[in-house]
Write a protein that holds these residues in place. Structure first.
Motif, PDB file in Angstrom:
ATOM      1  N   ASP A  63       0.824  -1.216   0.000  1.00 47.18           N
ATOM      2  CA  ASP A  63       0.000   0.000   0.000  1.00 47.18           C
ATOM      3  C   ASP A  63       0.862   1.272   0.000  1.00 47.18           C
ATOM      4  OD1 ASP A  63      -2.092  -1.799   0.214  1.00 47.18           O
ATOM      5  OD2 ASP A  63      -2.335  -1.519   2.373  1.00 47.18           O
ATOM      6  N   TYR A  64       1.764   1.379   0.972  1.00 41.04           N
ATOM      7  CA  TYR A  64       2.581   2.586   1.078  1.00 41.04           C
ATOM      8  C   TYR A  64       3.531   2.716  -0.112  1.00 41.04           C
ATOM      9  CZ  TYR A  64       6.404   5.644   2.306  1.00 41.04           C
ATOM     10  OH  TYR A  64       7.357   6.617   2.256  1.00 41.04           O
ATOM     11  N   THR A  65       4.164   1.625  -0.522  1.00 42.55           N
ATOM     12  CA  THR A  65       5.164   1.719  -1.582  1.00 42.55           C
ATOM     13  C   THR A  65       4.534   2.056  -2.929  1.00 42.55           C
ATOM     14  OG1 THR A  65       5.103  -0.704  -1.779  1.00 42.55           O
ATOM     15  CG2 THR A  65       6.876   0.253  -0.463  1.00 42.55           C
ATOM     16  N   TYR A  66       3.319   1.569  -3.195  1.00 41.40           N
ATOM     17  CA  TYR A  66       2.631   1.957  -4.437  1.00 41.40           C
ATOM     18  C   TYR A  66       2.276   3.446  -4.402  1.00 41.40           C
ATOM     19  CZ  TYR A  66       2.055  -2.292  -7.210  1.00 41.40           C
ATOM     20  OH  TYR A  66       2.288  -3.379  -8.029  1.00 41.40           O
ATOM     21  N   ASP A  67       1.835   3.944  -3.248  1.00 38.64           N
ATOM     22  CA  ASP A  67       1.568   5.376  -3.124  1.00 38.64           C
ATOM     23  C   ASP A  67       2.850   6.180  -3.344  1.00 38.64           C
ATOM     24  OD1 ASP A  67      -1.105   5.845  -2.871  1.00 38.64           O
ATOM     25  OD2 ASP A  67      -1.120   6.008  -0.684  1.00 38.64           O
ATOM     26  N   ALA A  68       3.952   5.705  -2.766  1.00 35.37           N
ATOM     27  CA  ALA A  68       5.220   6.417  -2.904  1.00 35.37           C
ATOM     28  C   ALA A  68       5.690   6.446  -4.357  1.00 35.37           C
ATOM     29  CB  ALA A  68       6.277   5.751  -2.015  1.00 35.37           C
ATOM     30  N   LYS A  69       5.438   5.357  -5.097  1.00 34.59           N
ATOM     31  CA  LYS A  69       5.915   5.269  -6.475  1.00 34.59           C
ATOM     32  C   LYS A  69       5.007   5.998  -7.456  1.00 34.59           C
ATOM     33  CE  LYS A  69       7.475   1.955  -9.977  1.00 34.59           C
ATOM     34  NZ  LYS A  69       8.831   2.560 -10.095  1.00 34.59           N
ATOM     35  N   TYR A  70       3.685   5.809  -7.312  1.00 37.70           N
ATOM     36  CA  TYR A  70       2.754   6.306  -8.320  1.00 37.70           C
ATOM     37  C   TYR A  70       1.893   7.483  -7.864  1.00 37.70           C
ATOM     38  CZ  TYR A  70       3.973   1.899 -10.531  1.00 37.70           C
ATOM     39  OH  TYR A  70       4.672   0.862 -11.088  1.00 37.70           O
ATOM     40  N   GLY A  71       1.840   7.724  -6.553  1.00 35.01           N
ATOM     41  CA  GLY A  71       1.000   8.796  -6.056  1.00 35.01           C
ATOM     42  C   GLY A  71      -0.470   8.440  -5.980  1.00 35.01           C
ATOM     43  N   ARG A  72      -0.813   7.201  -6.300  1.00 37.09           N
ATOM     44  CA  ARG A  72      -2.184   6.717  -6.209  1.00 37.09           C
ATOM     45  C   ARG A  72      -2.128   5.188  -6.231  1.00 37.09           C
ATOM     46  NH1 ARG A  72      -5.673   9.047  -9.458  1.00 37.09           N
ATOM     47  NH2 ARG A  72      -7.022   7.244  -9.704  1.00 37.09           N
ATOM     48  N   ARG A  73      -3.211   4.552  -5.777  1.00 38.48           N
ATOM     49  CA  ARG A  73      -3.239   3.095  -5.777  1.00 38.48           C
ATOM     50  C   ARG A  73      -4.679   2.608  -5.797  1.00 38.48           C
ATOM     51  NH1 ARG A  73      -4.232   1.189  -0.271  1.00 38.48           N
ATOM     52  NH2 ARG A  73      -4.134   2.981   1.150  1.00 38.48           N
ATOM     53  N   ASP A  74      -4.839   1.376  -6.224  1.00 36.59           N
ATOM     54  CA  ASP A  74      -6.129   0.689  -6.161  1.00 36.59           C
ATOM     55  C   ASP A  74      -6.118  -0.117  -4.870  1.00 36.59           C
ATOM     56  OD1 ASP A  74      -8.350  -0.918  -6.416  1.00 36.59           O
ATOM     57  OD2 ASP A  74      -7.890  -1.623  -8.438  1.00 36.59           O
ATOM     58  N   HIS A  75      -6.897   0.334  -3.877  1.00 35.24           N
ATOM     59  CA  HIS A  75      -6.855  -0.320  -2.572  1.00 35.24           C
ATOM     60  C   HIS A  75      -7.676  -1.608  -2.531  1.00 35.24           C
ATOM     61  CE1 HIS A  75     -10.595   2.085  -2.363  1.00 35.24           C
ATOM     62  NE2 HIS A  75     -11.041   1.097  -1.597  1.00 35.24           N
ATOM     63  N   ARG A  76      -8.465  -1.895  -3.564  1.00 35.30           N
ATOM     64  CA  ARG A  76      -9.343  -3.067  -3.560  1.00 35.30           C
ATOM     65  C   ARG A  76      -8.515  -4.343  -3.741  1.00 35.30           C
ATOM     66  NH1 ARG A  76     -12.724  -1.880  -8.659  1.00 35.30           N
ATOM     67  NH2 ARG A  76     -10.544  -1.643  -9.336  1.00 35.30           N
ATOM     68  N   GLY A  77      -8.235  -5.021  -2.641  1.00 33.43           N
ATOM     69  CA  GLY A  77      -7.463  -6.248  -2.710  1.00 33.43           C
ATOM     70  C   GLY A  77      -6.019  -6.042  -3.109  1.00 33.43           C
ATOM     71  N   GLY A  78      -5.561  -4.791  -3.074  1.00 34.11           N
ATOM     72  CA  GLY A  78      -4.191  -4.517  -3.487  1.00 34.11           C
ATOM     73  C   GLY A  78      -4.048  -4.202  -4.954  1.00 34.11           C
ATOM     74  N   GLY A  79      -5.148  -4.300  -5.711  1.00 35.15           N
ATOM     75  CA  GLY A  79      -5.084  -3.966  -7.135  1.00 35.15           C
ATOM     76  C   GLY A  79      -4.087  -4.824  -7.881  1.00 35.15           C
ATOM     77  N   ARG A  80      -3.155  -4.169  -8.526  1.00 33.29           N
ATOM     78  CA  ARG A  80      -2.144  -4.867  -9.337  1.00 33.29           C
ATOM     79  C   ARG A  80      -1.134  -5.630  -8.485  1.00 33.29           C
ATOM     80  NH1 ARG A  80      -1.269  -7.444 -13.845  1.00 33.29           N
ATOM     81  NH2 ARG A  80       0.716  -7.027 -14.829  1.00 33.29           N
ATOM     82  N   SER A  81      -0.968  -5.225  -7.220  1.00 21.89           N
ATOM     83  CA  SER A  81       0.005  -5.898  -6.357  1.00 21.89           C
ATOM     84  C   SER A  81      -0.534  -7.193  -5.764  1.00 21.89           C
ATOM     85  CB  SER A  81       0.448  -4.967  -5.222  1.00 21.89           C
ATOM     86  OG  SER A  81      -0.619  -4.744  -4.310  1.00 21.89           O
ATOM     87  N   SER A  82      -1.813  -7.473  -6.004  1.00 18.44           N
ATOM     88  CA  SER A  82      -2.435  -8.677  -5.449  1.00 18.44           C
ATOM     89  C   SER A  82      -1.841  -9.945  -6.059  1.00 18.44           C
ATOM     90  CB  SER A  82      -3.941  -8.657  -5.726  1.00 18.44           C
ATOM     91  OG  SER A  82      -4.530  -9.914  -5.436  1.00 18.44           O
ATOM     92  N   ALA A  83      -1.791 -11.002  -5.255  1.00 19.56           N
ATOM     93  CA  ALA A  83      -1.326 -12.295  -5.755  1.00 19.56           C
ATOM     94  C   ALA A  83      -2.277 -12.878  -6.793  1.00 19.56           C
ATOM     95  CB  ALA A  83      -1.153 -13.275  -4.597  1.00 19.56           C
ATOM     96  N   ARG A  84      -3.445 -12.274  -6.961  1.00 20.10           N
ATOM     97  CA  ARG A  84      -4.344 -12.752  -8.006  1.00 20.10           C
ATOM     98  C   ARG A  84      -3.703 -12.635  -9.382  1.00 20.10           C
ATOM     99  NH1 ARG A  84      -8.291 -15.251  -9.381  1.00 20.10           N
ATOM    100  NH2 ARG A  84      -9.830 -14.676 -10.957  1.00 20.10           N
ATOM    101  N   GLU A  85      -2.781 -11.703  -9.555  1.00 21.51           N
ATOM    102  CA  GLU A  85      -2.076 -11.550 -10.833  1.00 21.51           C
ATOM    103  C   GLU A  85      -1.367 -12.833 -11.234  1.00 21.51           C
ATOM    104  OE1 GLU A  85       1.659 -11.045 -13.068  1.00 21.51           O
ATOM    105  OE2 GLU A  85       1.486 -11.407 -10.910  1.00 21.51           O
ATOM    106  N   THR A  86      -0.986 -13.655 -10.252  1.00 22.02           N
ATOM    107  CA  THR A  86      -0.211 -14.863 -10.573  1.00 22.02           C
ATOM    108  C   THR A  86      -1.026 -15.901 -11.339  1.00 22.02           C
ATOM    109  OG1 THR A  86      -0.704 -15.887  -8.417  1.00 22.02           O
ATOM    110  CG2 THR A  86       1.307 -14.548  -8.590  1.00 22.02           C
ATOM    111  N   ALA A  87      -2.361 -15.784 -11.344  1.00 18.06           N
ATOM    112  CA  ALA A  87      -3.159 -16.704 -12.158  1.00 18.06           C
ATOM    113  C   ALA A  87      -2.792 -16.565 -13.631  1.00 18.06           C
ATOM    114  CB  ALA A  87      -4.648 -16.451 -11.951  1.00 18.06           C
ATOM    115  N   ALA A  88      -2.508 -15.343 -14.067  1.00 18.71           N
ATOM    116  CA  ALA A  88      -2.111 -15.121 -15.456  1.00 18.71           C
ATOM    117  C   ALA A  88      -0.778 -15.806 -15.750  1.00 18.71           C
ATOM    118  CB  ALA A  88      -2.010 -13.620 -15.725  1.00 18.71           C
ATOM    119  N   ARG A  89       0.129 -15.784 -14.790  1.00 12.75           N
ATOM    120  CA  ARG A  89       1.416 -16.466 -14.972  1.00 12.75           C
ATOM    121  C   ARG A  89       1.222 -17.977 -15.082  1.00 12.75           C
ATOM    122  NH1 ARG A  89       5.747 -13.631 -10.932  1.00 12.75           N
ATOM    123  NH2 ARG A  89       4.690 -11.657 -10.537  1.00 12.75           N
TER     124      ARG A  89
END
Length: 359
Positions: free
Chosen positions: A107-133
């Protein structure tokens, strides 16, 4: 943001945990490969949430849609698009962290990098992304099968509970016969109890996954910076919650003298050059030597716990947060196919690169 992995066999993943869905574009897969959707689906079923009492109850079927790149069951050489819809989002479970930072999350590091974040489940940082892998890795696995290469991973430790022997002494066909995906039944039962205890205490537990690749030909790996262990380490350390990577004898090998650790070469009965031991993990000079490739991957305890914890909000004010929603008490059982997928992607890319190195 880097969303692409690979050199010749390249994947680009997209989507968020609580968006329409997630997916992957595969570029560089040779034409003429027979790809079975059922094989991709089987890999996703091993990773999907809600598959057992030891995992998050989020109910996602993870039904893959092949949108391009195949005609009459064969790859065409053009980009392959795989899409997995999200069907069971509960975004309101995350409203309490819209302005606050969860401990040990992005949460904090995405805000620090991009100035905004998707807080719903972590957005892009969620482990759900690994299903695509995992979906892309299943395609890579079908290509590797043409060359006799097979990858198998299993849970070798949960918390302080470890499998007492190495992979060569185990029947890896037993890996999927229990909820925790450990091929040693007695140890698996203890691991399951350990995960249940963490869940009942509203806590989480980490562990180790061991991976083995067999049938890998000699000559894979690109000196100097794209050595096989280096690329594999890059791939596996990119998985959510991974905190450590060991190749071959790893840290234990540092306790031996060189005379004990060296793998002696010999010519086997078939006239092939082999090694009598395999402390190198199937690679020397960063290039595969034809022996089994084996490694260990350390996963931290899942960061979301259902206990109050002190933290701060975006204004820097002290607040207290407790996790809500549906989460895994231990990521290990569902991470086994993710480790396999990333290994498939590394090996197929290095194999294609090796075939371009000489006439």
């Amino acid at each position: 943001m880097s969303n692409t992995f690979g050199t010749l066999f390249r994947i680009t993943t997209f989507g968020e945990s609580h968006g329409t869905g997630i997916g992957v574009i595969i570029d560089g897969c040779p034409a003429g490969l027979a790809v079975e959707a059922a094989h991709i689906q089987a890999a996703l079923d091993r990773r999907r949430p809600g598959q057992s009492e030891l995992t998050t109850p989020r109910n996602e079927a993870d039904r893959v849609q092949i949108q391009s790149g195949l005609f009459e069951g064969l790859t065409t050489g053009t980009p392959i698009s795989l899409f997995i819809p999200n069907a069971d989002q509960r975004s309101d479970d995350y409203s309490h962290i819209a302005q606050a930072y969860r401990p040990s999350h992005a949460d904090y590091t995405y805000d620090a990098k991009y100035g905004r974040r998707d807080h719903r489940g972590g957005g892009r940082s969620s482990a759900r992304e690994t299903a695509a892998r995992v979906a892309a890795g299943a395609v890579a696995a079908q290509l590797l099968a043409h060359f006799g290469v097979r990858v198998q991973a299993y849970v070798s430790a949960v918390g302080e509970i470890e499998v007492p022997v190495g992979y060569a002494e185990l029947d890896l066909s037993l890996t999927d016969t229990n909820l925790v995906r450990c091929p040693d039944p007695a140890t698996a039962a203890r691991m399951e109890d350990r995960i249940r205890a963490a869940r009942d205490a509203h806590d989480t537990v980490g562990g180790v996954i061991t991976g083995v690749a067999t049938g890998v030909p000699a000559g894979l790996g690109e000196p100097v910076f794209d050595k096989l262990p280096a690329v594999l380490g890059h791939a596996l350390l990119s998985i959510n919650a991974v905190k450590g990577f060991e190749f071959g004898s790893g840290f234990e090998g540092t306790k031996q003298a060189g005379s004990q650790h060296n793998d002696e070469f010999y010519t086997d009965e078939a006239g092939r050059i082999a090694t009598r031991t395999n402390r190198s993990g199937g690679s020397q000079g960063g290039i595969s030597n034809g022996q089994d490739i084996y490694f260990r991957v350390a996963f931290k305890p899942v960061a979301t716990i259902l206990q109050p914890q002190p933290t701060v909000n975006q204004a820097g004010e002290a607040v207290t947060l407790a996790g809500r929603g549906r989460h895994d008490p231990c990521v290990l059982p569902r991470a086994v196919p993710i480790v396999e997928a990333m290994t498939h992607l590394v090996l197929v890319d290095l194999l294609l690169r090796a075939r371009s190195n000489k006439l």
